[in-house]
Structures are given as structure tokens and as C-alpha cells.
Write an enzyme that holds these catalytic residues in place. Structure first.
Site, short mmCIF file in Angstrom:
data_model
loop_
_atom_site.label_atom_id
_atom_site.label_comp_id
_atom_site.label_asym_id
_atom_site.label_seq_id
_atom_site.Cartn_x
_atom_site.Cartn_y
_atom_site.Cartn_z
N ASN A 95 30.22 -2.41 55.51
CA ASN A 95 29.54 -1.16 55.18
C ASN A 95 30.42 0.07 55.26
OD1 ASN A 95 27.13 -0.02 54.26
ND2 ASN A 95 26.66 0.80 56.28
N THR A 96 31.71 -0.10 55.01
CA THR A 96 32.58 1.07 55.08
C THR A 96 32.36 2.00 53.91
OG1 THR A 96 34.30 -0.06 53.86
CG2 THR A 96 34.34 -0.26 56.24
N THR A 140 29.85 3.52 52.96
CA THR A 140 29.05 4.71 53.25
C THR A 140 29.90 5.84 53.78
OG1 THR A 140 28.56 3.67 55.33
CG2 THR A 140 26.82 3.64 53.68
N LEU A 180 31.35 -10.85 43.25
CA LEU A 180 32.75 -11.22 43.26
C LEU A 180 32.99 -12.16 44.44
CD1 LEU A 180 35.76 -10.70 42.35
CD2 LEU A 180 35.81 -9.05 44.20
N PHE A 219 37.57 27.24 68.97
CA PHE A 219 38.59 27.86 68.11
C PHE A 219 38.05 29.08 67.38
CE2 PHE A 219 38.96 23.13 67.94
CZ PHE A 219 39.87 23.03 68.98
N GLU A 257 46.40 31.39 71.86
CA GLU A 257 46.53 31.60 70.42
C GLU A 257 47.96 31.80 69.93
OE1 GLU A 257 42.69 33.90 68.97
OE2 GLU A 257 43.51 34.79 70.78
#
Ligand code: FES
Ligand code: FES
Lengths: 213, 1157
Positions: B121-122, B124, B214, B626, B1089
Site C-alpha cells: 500500500n505504498t 497511497t 500482473l 521556527f 537564528e
């Protein structure tokens, strides 16, 4: 919650089962819409995080172990729980970050190393990194190379640290580092869940996916 | 994921293989058009409604990753496809969660709407599901599909075999007898019939419908001497695969993949190509293709420079991405580069064999391979910290507070708080139009939705307010009129987060633009319409000197050169999240992941029209901020609170990544024009800047950006320095402060000017930098009081130190040598300084000592991961130890910092601007001083009685004597010393690949002045983390929007923050302890920063490398390279770099060879 010893009970059970951190879970019908991540977090295991829901950040990484019929071996894999349908791991053993160690019973060496080497800042990516690393260690019979470590972490995003401290923290597990063996040997035995898991692996029939056929 | 073209790694010592998706195929029948398997054809019969993404552009099909990490077991052919529905599930033996007795022949026909076949199910991950299936069938355990069968002459790969399994299997094979993809065959199951097709046949078939599966791909082994191709002993087979993608290892879409197979024959008068297969994929076409024209052209011909030249010309024309593909010219040029790389090493200029042809399988790029390719980061970082122990435990590299529970997963973030009873979940519906009336919102799945909250639900007397800053409010929801893409229109509330997300995602909003002015989408349009936000005069920075005078002094001038800088998304790992719980008596408890709880409290109260004392905002920790959770977290908190208020039930949300990216926006994009005058020696005498800042629809904190920018622009002595800022109001999502807001752009602009001046004068850019360094006097002139004492101006020391520690001169020499010896790789190095002034803000603190001697602390600052709590704990322990009783060294363990609570600690303010840690520390110090004063005399008394006093004993006595053991404070910095400048410098060395445009950051050395660091480990983390975030801004993060301004790079697949494989291969950081600073908090300086600015060094080094490439290109053209100034865009992604190096540099090179001979 069934105990791992309860084999007789398993034999008869018609339920779909799943092991999470050594605990047997019965999956009811009608949960096909759930991902493994949703299931874990809904059941209170919130250490596994949702960062993207699309397989792109690794925050949801957990390890699954199962007995592979083809190779007749126990297989350990890091997977992104946000993509895995819950039922796809049926019959398998899912290890989450909570299954490695905790404050009360002691951290797993992978956890401790990351924590003590400043590998977490906001900490949101941390469980994912830990599970990627842990799965790598579990799936390798020998300590991994540095390249393998780097590769196994390439799917985990961290916005805070810039990665260097994370890599540093995990370097102790690399082949080139003798510290690895010492640490793992000295810590493993104290960990309840890991012991459970060791038992589990010694008895792979429990995670045999064809068990309930 | 179906349809990928997954090429195996060239790195990591894996053999070069391709998976069955894209094998180039030899075939007996030469002219039969063969192409690459495009599994998309098989798996995507027709897109189910609502799944339009399935047919989206070709780029999507190239989701790469040498080893897919999606679920770890991505199948060779991820069978994300569906069958028909009229089958009883139990019949199948394939019930969605029982893999019992799975048999291939039991696979039924299905209705794609009901069922989904999965193998991991990759899919998705990229093809988002907006509809959820009730049943999935897992194909991974059907033995026929999941095995790799090897026989003597072939290898058959089941369709659900994972890429990593295949690689392992092939590694075992490793006998050089195997060439993949040669004459491959595909097995398909149609109903009950098995069909075996060649790749070519397979691809010529129309897309398969749902009745086909397949099954496997069969790849025969190929031995040149056994298979009939190569009787001739001199015949060689060459095989090579290529891939260009933004991340070498991590998940990323490729720009182009290629696989080449050639049979060449080394005859007496040169090398002849007997056969050749050239396959290309994932460059923006429906499926991968063979460049048959080029193949036909090459076959039977003698390899020569001319032949290659003609072939690449043909190839360039053959590779044409479909309309709408990004960087089409770049992708074609990649094809050219790869073919050149494949063929060129075989010939030398005379058409003779250059080197003996390599044995197959290939070993990756020949022309640009590193000699020492793999240097891992793991062994190559150095940190040097100079800490002082005089203020123990302040100054110690104490482990971050909470690190252990973060590592064990026990740390609780907002979304980890268990849902209270009856809790609902919300999701935003946002506008996709920049300026339009919202006529109607229609929900597709109304049943799953509990409520929909809009501006009309705001209680009487309450304001439609989502953000409040000193510059004005921003509405929570649009009224009738939406003013930008990404503006919140409504908040859908449902029983689960998934239901809410799906409802919001599938909602259809009716827009109407009739009679409306066109939206303002560019800064130029804003100028035309004078659409600006006002910058209050006290925030308008002051200029230095007289521009005309400075220009008059100059020998040279550069007039009005434009730079454009894009936005950058925050990409905190935890997206925006809130849990709002209504409480008795019209109160609201709000758990929010926010940098400014106090602000959210105010906004919520105003929106709900309740007093602020009814709103308790609690923030324990933030999963990365951030700046994105300063202002932008407020509307999220407010929407939840409003929904909870309306429904009288708890409401929470965890904003999904896409919505977060689109709604939260990011850094300010801007357009800059500079005019500069300078002397012949490089000394700048005048600089004028015109800067148009795109602020978006609301002011947020944008009017303060000019102030921030000028603080960093002044890092050089420009003589006269003048500027004109316009903060443009446009129909874009409102931009807010992101880490080093304005400063990073400003620092870059200053460097761009310096680079330009150096280029114009043909001077070494380092010399020009030094020529324009401030003396302390000029620093004073530019910065006034902020400059501090002369001893605090440590930049010159840092600059020299870094020169030595980075071995700069030697490396410059080595790089020059390297560049002379390498045609297709060029290195560049750059050393840049940074200055950033920061300012302290008032901050509250409270310290209380409990009966057992444990200490609890509250501060205004929020723990964002920046180590604020850790520093606060250290400071508390240090200050209380002034009591001087026994055991105070163990005080650190006794201190606990509490989560922020707006009703417990008021005036908490905002955690931003790098200084909140030190300000919170100072607030705590004031509290501790009070407590110590209360305790000291008591201690003396007790000591007289008992001889020695432990901390616990002292506190017991204090309690007995009713000493007040709680103290609170409000630290207000003195205006004369609240601002100060931070200094640092960095050297970065990069290597640019002229064939692909890839930039590798080989090494970065940083020295940063932390004063006396409060915690060097924490500061080190800030420096490294900020630097890497800066790399993202300058190199990798492409903030792409559509014509309406809607962000289209809206996922991890399309927006690329740095990963482990794109950071410097070696990163050395030194924290300079510059000693005593009397006005600073225990002599410490900020680190949050300023180090981000240092990443400009990577960009400058890349520019240097490109310059080398361009000089070479000009020499091929016979042109003069002098004064070939060019701007390097931000971010300098692969297409940008390659474009500057010459998209047709291969042709020019070949031409130059031809004209020479
Ligand atoms: S949540 Fe990002 S990969 Fe799963
Ligand atoms: S520590 Fe914040 S994302 Fe990694």
C-alpha cells in the site's frame, strides 16, 4: 490480553491477531479503513508520530517482524505505519518505540545513545529515527556499516538538528565501533519488552502469518 | 507505488541493476518498437472518481528511492488495483486480513470502488486516497506472486516481490552473467488465463482493465558468449543505469532515469556499435520510452566524437517532456549528458578505444565518479566547544531536558493528549482562489460531518479574528470575500480526524469573481496600485551617509541589478495542532502547540467575546516552530476554540501536512534592486537598495522585516548605505517570520553585491570581502550602541581563525588543481562572515521551592526544542547555589520547568528572535536572587546551630520560619543594552556535476561566537540545525506556486528539505568562547537564528564552481570569459545549476573537439 505462552488458545482462535510490543491484540472486523499508525495511536501508543501521512518523513516508523514462508526466516523491517493498512500486518509483531524501553525500566541503547548525544531537539522525529536504527540492528546479524546506517536513515526527516548529532549518536552501533557490543550486551537483559521479544523470536511459530489458516 | 522507474543504487556497492519496470530490452527483431514497462498501464485501469491524482503527470510515476522506504516492502509491481465486486470474500481464501490459503486462481474480479488490492500500500503515499476502502486484499502472501525463482537461464520475479528483496537476490547472483532487462517477458493473468508477453507486446497493449493482474517479470540471463549475440571474442556488452534526482538516497522524484545497453565490437579501425538500447523514463511522459531513432542511427556505426555529437543532437529532440512538466529543457539535457557519459569514455578523440570497455554490468557514471566517492558523515564531523565552568552548572553541555522521554516516545505533544469524552475533530477548508466571493460550500460526505464552522458562528460581540499583532489583525475566516489562496473559509468538524480531513478535502467551494478587480499577485502589481502596509516610522531603519556623495567617490558603478528571493516553508515536523476543551462558567482550556500562548489567549477571548481570564492556553512543548507557530498557530487554536464554544464539546485538530503547508505559508519572498559604487580596489563607497517585500494579504509581522533586514545588511562597510523598502499587500497567503526573518535574505543580498563587485573587477572575492569589513569605528557608525565594546567585535578574530582551522589557502590550491584536471566536475569554496543583531524582550519568571527542596520554575519562554528549559534549569541551579549550603551541586536534578499556562504566568509574550532563552534565564535569575536573599541569613543561623546545612534542611527550616519560598519577576531589558550583534563565519566547499547540475556539499567549517555559552551542547545543536535549514533555503527547497499563488509543492514528495544525504559530507563546528560580555546574561550570546545565515556560504561556493564551469564553456566557444557575471537563483537546485553550467555544454564540448581535429 493474551500472554505469549498461551499457544493452545492461539491454535483455536479464529480472530485476527497482531502482536504489539509483545502484547497479543485481537483485531475485530471492520477496521480495514485504519492504518497501522491510526490503530497504534488510538490504542494509546502515541510515541509513533504522524508527520506527513504520505511516507515521506519517517516519523511514523515502526518495526514489523514476521516469519517469511518463502525464506523460512524471521524478517524484521522498518515500515512507515502511516501507509500500512492495519490488516496488512495481521499475524505480525509490531514493535514501536514504546516497546524498546522507557524511563521506568530503562532506555534501550539506541534510545539512550540518541538522547545522551543531543540527537533530539523538538523530539518529534526522534521515535522514527530510533525505530529506523533499531530495525537496522535487528535485521542485520552483524553490526551495520556506516553506509548502511546512513542509508537506513535517509527516509527520516528532521528539521531541528541538521542530522549530524543523530548520525553521531548512532555511530556507536557501527561495525567500526566496539562500543556497540558492550553496550548492547550490558543493557539488553534489563529490558522486559526486549526479553519478551527475544522469546517471541525464539518461537517464530507465533508470528507465522499462516498460523491461522 | 506503481509506475515507478526504480533504479538501483550506484552507491553503496550495490550492483547496478534495474527493476523490471524499465529494463532496456534487446530483441531479435530490431525494428520492433520496444519500450519500458510502465506498470502504470497495468495498475490503473481507469481512475475511480475522486482519484484524479492517479493520472497526474508523469513525474509522479517516478517516485524513486533506490530502496523504497515507504513501507519497507514496496513490491516490484505495487498492485494498487482493483477487481470486481460480485465475489464473496470468504470464497477467495483471501479475506482482507486472513492470508490463509491464498491462491492465485481465486483472485476474483472486483469493483474498484469496494476493494483494493494492496501489496504494501505504498501507493497511497503519493496517490492520496480521499475515499476509503472497506476491504483490502493483500497480495504479498500469494506464493506465486511473492517469490523469485531462479533457473539456469532466467530469473522470474513475482509481482509483489519488494525492491529490496530483488536487490538482495541479485546481489547473490552477482556472477556477472546476468544482464537485466534483456528480452524480458511479462506474465499477466486475465481471468483464469495466463498470458506471456514480451515487454514490447505488453506495452503496445492498451491499458489493462481490472480483470488483469500482473504476475511476474521474467528476465533471461545473458552471457555474451553463449546467447548467440557474441561469437566474436572482441565483442563486449556494456550496461549502465542513470538517475538524476534531488536526493541521492532519500525519497525523491527523479528528473530523469535512463538505462543503456550496448554491444560493441573492437575492430581494427575502431569501435563499432553492433546493437544498442537506450531507454529513458520519468522525465515527463506517460511511460518510459526507447530512443529508437537514436538507436537506429548508432547501430553499425563506428564510434567517434562526431557520431556521439550527432547522436546527442538527435536525442535532445527525442526527449521532450509533456506540457506542464517542470524544467523540460533540463530533463532533455540530462538525457544528452547520460548518453554522452555512456559512450564518450569508450572513444578517444581519434575514435580509438580510450580504455578497454568496462565489463558489464556497469559501474555508474564514468566521467563524474568520485575517486573516493563514499565518505560518510558518520566519521567526519568535528565539534570544538570552549566552555567555562565558573558558573556551574551553567556552561556545561548538560543533556537536554526531556531528551530521554522524547527518545522513549513518552513525551506528550498536543496530539498525544488522549481525547476527552465526546471530543470532535476539525479540519480547515481553505480557499484555492486569490480573490473571489465564496458563494457556497458543498460537502460531499455530509453524513460524516458534525458541523461546519464559519465566520457566521462567531458569537455576538466577538470579532472575526485569527491573528493579532501590533500591526493589525487577520481574520479567522474569510467573510464573503476570500483574499488569498490558503485563506480559511470554514472549519469542518467530525467524529474523527480522518472524517474531517476527507470532508474538507472533498468539499466543493463555489467561487464567483464577477465584478471583482483582478487580484494583486506580484509586487510589481502592488506597486502599481500602491498596495502597501505601512512601516511605522520608529521601525523604519535609519540610513547611513549620503548616497550621491558615495557614488561620486566611486571608480566603478553597477546600476539596478535585480535579485528575487522565494519563500520557504517552516516544515516543523509536528504540524499545527490544538485541543480546545470548554469548561464551566464560559471558560475554555486550550492546549496548543504555539510559540505565543499569550497572544492566542487574547485572540480567542476577542473572538468568543469572553474575558481573557476565561481562556487558559497551555503549551508544554512544541514539535518544532521556527516562527511558524508564533502567529500562524493562533487561527488554529482559535478555530478549535470557536468550534468547541459553538458545539459545547471538546474539539481538536491536527492539521494535515498539505493544509498546513498551504495555509501557514512561510518566509517573505522579495524582489531586490541594487545599485553600487566602488573603487578599483574593491572598496564599496555607496550602496542603494530598493526592496519590495511580498507580505501577502495581512500585515502579520511583515512591517518589521525591513528592520531585521537592515540589521544584517550592514555587515559590510558600504560607505553610504541607503534603501527604500515597500511592504507589499498582495493576494497571497500572509507571510510571517521564519527563523532569521529578513536576515537570511539580507545577508545573502550583501554577499551577492560583494560577489558582483569582485566579478566586475576580476578580484578575488575574499579580498573584496575583507576590503569592506567594518573597523570598529565604522561598526559603531552603522550600528550605534548595538555595536557594544570594541572587544566584543570578534568577527576579525573569527575570520582569521577560520582561515587557519579550515586550511583555507591549501584547499583553494587543491581546488584549482582539481578544476584544471576535471572537465565534468568543478569545485568551489567560499568563506563568508555574518552579523546579526538581536534584541531582548521583557520576560516573566517564577521560581518556587517546595517542602522537600525540589524546585519548580515557570518562564515566559516556550520549549520548542531549542533547549530553553535546559538552560533555565541550569540557571536556576546556578543561582540558587549562591546560598552556599551543602549539596547545592546536585540542585540541577531538583529543578523542574513547568509547561506554559497563560493564567498561571501572565505576560508570557512570544518565543522568537533567538533571545527568549537568555531572557527567561535572566528572569529566573531575578527570582533566585530574591529567594537567596531570603534564605542566606536563615542559613547562617541554622549553620551556627547544626554545623552544616544541607539544602533540604535549609528548606525545612525556611518552612518552619514561614519564609516565602516563591518569587516571581518580570525581566525588562535596559534599552541601552537590549540589542547586540552576533558574529560568525563559515567556509563551505562544494562540487558541482556539470552533466547533471548536482551540487555536493563536501565540507563546511563554522566558527560561531556564543559569548560564554550557557550550554555549548544546546548551542551547537542550534548552530548545526539552523545551518542545515539555511541549506534548505539556498539549495533544495523549491517553493512552487501556481498562477493563483496556491502552493503546489505541497507535500514531502514535492517540497525537499535537506536529508541526511544532502547535508555537508563533513561538518566542523567550533563554538568560540569570547569571554566576558558585561551586558549579556552571564556573558552568553544567542545561537538560534544567526547561524542560518551562514548557509549562504554553500550558495557562494556553488557560484564559484559554476563560474569555473562557465569559463570552461566559454573557452570551448572561443569566447572571452571576463566579466561574465551571472546571478545564481535561490534555491540553487539541480536544474538551476545545470542551466548556468550550460544545458548544451556537452554539445559545445564535442564541437570544440571536432573543430580541434
Ligand atoms: S507520517 Fe511521514 S512517513 Fe508516515
Ligand atoms: S528534533 Fe525536531 S524534527 Fe528532529
Amino acid at each position: 490480553m493474551g500472554s505469549l505462552k498461551n499457544e493452545g488458545e492461539l491454535e483455536e482462535s479464529k480472530d485476527a491477531i497482531l502482536y504489539v510490543n509483545g502484547v497479543r491484540k485481537v483485531l475485530s472486523d471492520g477496521l480495514a479503513h485504519l492504518t497501522l499508525l491510526e490503530y497504534l495511536r488510538d490504542s494509546g501508543l502515541t510515541g509513533t508520530k504522524l508527520g506527513c501521512g504520505e511516507g515521506g518523513c519517517g516519523a511514523c516508523t515502526v518495526m514489523v517482524s514476521y516469519f517469511d514462508q518463502n525464506s523460512k526466516k524471521c524478517v524484521h523491517q522498518a515500515i512507515n505505519a502511516c501507509l500500512a493498512p492495519l490488516y496488512s500486518v495481521e499475524g505480525m509483531h509490531v514493535i514501536t518505540v514504546e516497546g524498546l524501553g522507557n524511563q521506568k525500566f530503562g532506555l534501550h541503547p539506541v534510545q539512550e545513545s540518541l538522547a545522551s548525544r543531543h540527537g533530539s531537539q523538538c523530539g518529534f522525529c526522534t521515535p522514527g529515527f530510533i525505530m529506523s536504527m533499531y530495525a537496522l540492528l535487528r535485521s542485520n546479524k552483524t553490526p551495520p556499516t556506516e553506509e548502511q546506517i546512513e542509508e537506513s536513515l535517509a527516509g527520516n526527516l528532521c528539521r531541528c538538528t541538521g542530522y549530524r548529532p543523530i548520525l553521531d549518536a548512532f555511530q556507536v552501533f557501527a561495525k567500526s565501533n566496539i562500543y556497540y557490543t558492550q553496550m548492547v550486551l550490558s543493557r539488553y537483559k534489563n529490558l522486559k519488552t526486549v526479553n519478551l521479544f527475544a522469546l517471541q523470536l525464539a518461537n517464530p511459530v507465533l508470528v507465522d502469518p499462516t498460523r491461522n489458516c | 507505488m506503481s509506475g515507478d522507474h526504480l533504479w538501483c543504487s550506484k552507491r553503496a556497492g550495490l550492483p547496478t541493476v534495474t527493476n523490471s519496470d524499465d529494463p532496456p530490452a534487446f530483441d531479435d527483431n530490431n525494428d520492433r518498437r520496444s519500450a519500458l514497462v510502465n506498470s502504470d498501464k497495468i495498475h490503473r485501469p481507469e481512475p475511480a472518481s475522486g482519484l484524479s491524482k492517479l493520472t497526474a503527470s508523469e513525474a509522479e510515476k517516478s517516485i524513486s528511492g533506490n530502496l523504497c522506504r515507504c513501507t519497507g516492502y514496496r513490491p516490484i509491481a505495487d498492485v494498487c488495483k482493483s477487481f470486481a465486486a460480485d465475489v464473496d470474500m470468504e470464497d477467495l481464501g483471501l479475506n482482507s486480513f486472513w492470508k490463509k490459503d491464498a491462491k492465485l486462481h481465486k483472485l476474483p474480479f472486483y469493483d474498484p470502488k469496494q476493494l483494493k488490492l494492496v501489496a504494501g500500500n505504498t501507493g497511497t503515499g503519493y496517490y492520496k486516497e480521499t475515499e476509503y476502502y472497506n476491504r483490502y486484499i493483500d497480495l504479498r502472501f500469494i506464493p506465486d506472486l511473492s517469490t523469485i525463482r531462479k533457473t539456469g537461464s532466467q530469473i522470474e520475479i513475482g509481482a509483489t516481490v519488494s525492491i529490496s528483496e530483488l536487490i538482495l537476490a541479485l546481489e547473490e547472483e552477482n556472477n556477472n552473467d546476468l544482464i537485466l532487462g534483456v528480452r524480458s517477458k511479462v506474465t499477466i493473468l486475465t481471468g483464469v488465463k495466463k498470458e506471456i508477453l514480451t515487454l514490447e507486446e505488453f506495452l503496445e497493449k492498451p491499458a489493462l482493465d481490472s480483470r488483469h493482474v500482473l504476475l511476474s517479470v521474467v528476465i533471461p540471463s545473458l552471457k555474451p558468449t553463449e546467447n548467440g549475440y557474441s561469437e566474436h571474442i572482441k565483442t563486449k556488452l556494456l550496461f549502465e543505469t542513470y538517475r538524476a534526482s534531488p536526493r541521492p538516497l532519500g525519497n525523491a522524484l527523479a528528473y530523469l532515469n535512463a538505462a543503456f545497453l550496448a554491444e560493441i565490437c573492437n575492430g581494427d579501425d575502431g569501435v563499432v556499435i553492433n546493437r544498442i538500447r537506450l531507454a529513458f523514463g520519468s522525465f515527463g511522459v506517460k511511460h518510459a520510452i526507447r530512443a529508437s531513432k537514436v538507436e537506429n542511427y548508432l547501430v553499425g556505426k563506428k564510434l567517434s566524437v562526431n557520431l556521439i555529437y550527432e547522436a546527442v543532437k538527435l536525442l535532445r529532440a527525442a526527449i521532450s517532456p509533456e506540457n506542464g512538466t517542470s524544467h523540460p529543457a533540463y530533463r532533455s539535457s540530462l538525457a544528452v549528458s547520460f548518453l554522452f557519459d555512456f559512450l564518450f569514455p569508450i572513444v578517444d578523440v581519434d575514435g580509438r578505444l580510450h580504455t578497454p570497455p568496462c565489463d558489464y554490468p556497469g559501474t555508474g557514471s564514468r566521467l563524474t565518479n568520485d575517486d573516493c566517492e563514499r565518505m560518510t558523515l558518520l566519521s567526519s564531523a568535528k565539534q570544538l566547544i570552549e566552555s567555562s565552568h565558573e558558573n556551574y552548572p551553567v556552561g556545561e553541555p548538560v543533556i537536554k531536558s526531556g531528551a530521554a522521554i522524547q527518545a522513549s516516545g513518552e513525551a506528550i505533544y498536543v496530539d498525544d493528549i488522549p481525547s476527552p469524552l465526546g471530543c470532535l475533530h476539525g479540519a480547515f477548508i481553505y480557499s484555492t482562489k486569490p480573490l473571489a466571493r465564496v458563494k457556497n460550500i458543498k460537502l460531499k460526505c455530509e453524513n460524516d460531518v458534525n458541523s461546519i464552522v464559519t465566520f457566521q458562528d462567531i458569537p455576538k460581540g466577538g470579532d472575526n479574528i485569527g491573528i493579532k499583532t501590533g500591526f493589525g489583525p487577520e481574520p479567522l475566516f474569510c467573510n464573503e470575500l476570500t483574499q488569498c489562496t490558503g485563506q480559511a473559509i470554514a472549519f469542518v468538524v467530525a467524529e474523527t480526524q480522518k472524517d474531517a480531513d476527507v470532508a474538507a478535502d472533498t468539499a466543493i467551494v463555489d467561487y464567483d469573481v464577477e465584478g471583482l478587480e483582478p487580484p494583486i499577485l506580484t509586487v510589481e502589481q502592488a506597486v502599481e496600485k500602491s498596495s502597501f502596509f505601512e512601516v511605522p516610522s520608529f521601525l523604519y531603519p535609519s540610513q547611513v551617509g549620503e548616497f550621491s556623495k558615495g557614488m561620486a567617490e566611486s571608480d566603478h558603478q553597477i546600476y539596478s541589478v535585480e535579485i528575487r528571493l522565494p519563500s520557504q516553508y517552516y516544515f516543523y515536523m509536528e504540524t499545527q495542532t490544538t485541543l480546545a476543551i470548554p469548561d464551566e462558567d464560559n471558560c475554555m482550556v486550550v492546549y496548543s502547540s504555539i510559540q505565543a500562548p499569550e497572544y492566542a489567549q487574547g485572540v480567542i477571548a476577542r473572538c468568543l467575546n469572553i474575558p481573557e481570564h476565561n481562556v487558559r492556553v497551555i503549551t508544554r512543548r512544541v514539535g518544532g516552530g521556527f516562527g511558524g507557530k508564533a502567529m500562524k498557530a493562533m487561527p488554529v487554536a482559535t478555530a478549535c476554540a470557536l468550534a468547541a464554544y459553538k458545539l459545547r464539546r471538546p474539539v481538536r485538530t491536527y492539521v494535515n501536512r498539505k493544509t498546513d503547508m498551504i495555509m501557514t505559508a512561510g518566509r517573505h519572498p522579495m524582489k531586490i534592486n541594487y545599485t553600487v559604487g566602488f573603487k578599483s580596489n574593491g572598496k564599496i563607497t555607496a550602496l542603494h537598495l530598493d526592496i519590495l517585500i511580498n507580505a501577502g494579504m495581512s500585515p502579520d509581522v511583515s512591517p518589521i522585516i525591513p528592520w531585521h533586514m537592515v540589521g544584517s545588511l550592514k555587515k559590510y562597510n558600504f560607505g553610504a548605505f541607503t534603501f527604500d523598502f515597500k511592504v507589499c499587500k498582495t493576494n497571497h497567503s500572509s507571510k510571517s517570520a521564519m527563523r532569521a526573518p529578513g536576515e537570511v535574505q539580507a545577508s545573502f543580498i550583501a554577499e551577492a553585491v560583494i560577489e558582483h563587485v569582485a566579478s566586475r573587477l576580476s578580484l578575488d572575492v575574499g579580498l573584496v570581502r575583507e576590503m569592506n569589513f567594518h573597523s570598529f569605528d565604522s561598526l559603531k557608525l552603522f550600528y550605534g550602541n548595538t555595536a557594544g565594546e570594541p572587544s566584543e567585535y570578534t568577527l576579525p578574530i573569527i575570520w582569521d581563525k577560520l582561515m587557519k582551522s579550515s586550511n583555507f589557502e591549501y584547499r583553494v590550491e587543491m581546488i584549482n588543481k582539481f578544476n584544471k584536471n576535471n572537465i565534468w566536475r568543478k569545485k568551489g569554496i567560499s568563506r563568508i562572515p555574518i552579523l546579526q543583531d538581536v534584541s531582548l524582550r521583557p520576560t516573566p519568571g517564577k521560581v518556587s521551592i517546595l517542602n522537600d527542596g525540589s524546585v519548580v520554575v515557570e518562564v515566559g519562554g516556550i520549549e520548542l526544542g531549542q533547549g530553553l528549559w535546559t538552560k533555565v534549569k541550569q540557571m536556576t541551579a546556578y543561582c540558587l547555589s549562591a546560598v552556599q549550603c551543602d549539596g547545592v551541586r546536585g540542585l540541577l536534578e531538583k529543578v523542574r520547568v513547568l509547561q506554559a499556562d497563560t493564567l498561571s504566568m501572565v505576560q508570557g509574550g512570544l518565543t522568537a528572535g533567538s533571545t527568549t532563552s537568555e531572557a527567561s534565564c535572566e528572569a529566573v535569575r531575578l527570582c533566585c536572587d530574591v529567594l537567596v536573599a531570603r534564605l542566606v541569613s536563615l542559613k547562617e543561623k541554622v549553620k551556627e546551630q547544626t554545623g552544616s546545612v544541607s539544602w533540604e534542611l535549609l528548606i525545612r527550616h525556611a518552612n518552619m520560619h514561614s519564609v516565602n519560598l516563591s518569587a516571581s519577576s518580570f525581566f525588562v531589558p535596559e534599552s541601552a543594552s537590549m540589542r547586540y550583534i552576533n558574529y560568525g563565519a563559515a567556509v563551505s566547499e562544494v562540487e558541482v556535476n556539470l552533466l547533471t547540475g548536482e551540487t555536493k556539499i563536501l565540507q563546511t567549517d563554522i566558527i560561531y561566537d556564543c559569548g560564554q555559552s550557557l550550554n555549548p551542547a544546546v548551542d551547537l545543536g542550534q548552530i548545526e540545525g539552523a545551518f542545515v535549514q539555511g541549506i534548505g533555503f539556498f539549495m533544495t527547497e523549491e517553493y512552487l506556486t501556481n498562477a493563483d499563488g496556491l502552493l503546489v509543492a505541497d507535500s514531502t514528495w514535492t517540497y525537499k528539505i535537506p536529508t541526511i544525504d544532502t547535508i555537508p559530507k563533513q561538518l566542523n563546528v567550533q563554538i568560540l568562547n569570547s569571554g566576558h560580555h558585561k551586558n549579556r546574561v552571564l556573558s552568553s550570546k544567542a545561537s538560534g537564528e544567526p547561524p542560518l545565515l551562514l548557509a549562504a556560504s554553500v550558495h557562494c561556493a556553488t557560484r564559484a564552481a559554476i563560474k569555473e564551469a562557465r569559463n570552461q564553456l566559454f573557452s570551448w566557444n572561443g569566447l572571452d570569459a571576463l566579466d561574465s557575471f551571472f546571478q545564481l537563483d535561490v534555491p540553487a537546485t539541480m536544474p538551476v545549476v545545470k542551466t548556468l553550467c550550460g544545458l548544451d555544454n556537452v554539445e559545445f564540448y564535442l564541437q570544440s573537439l571536432l573543430s580541434r581535429s
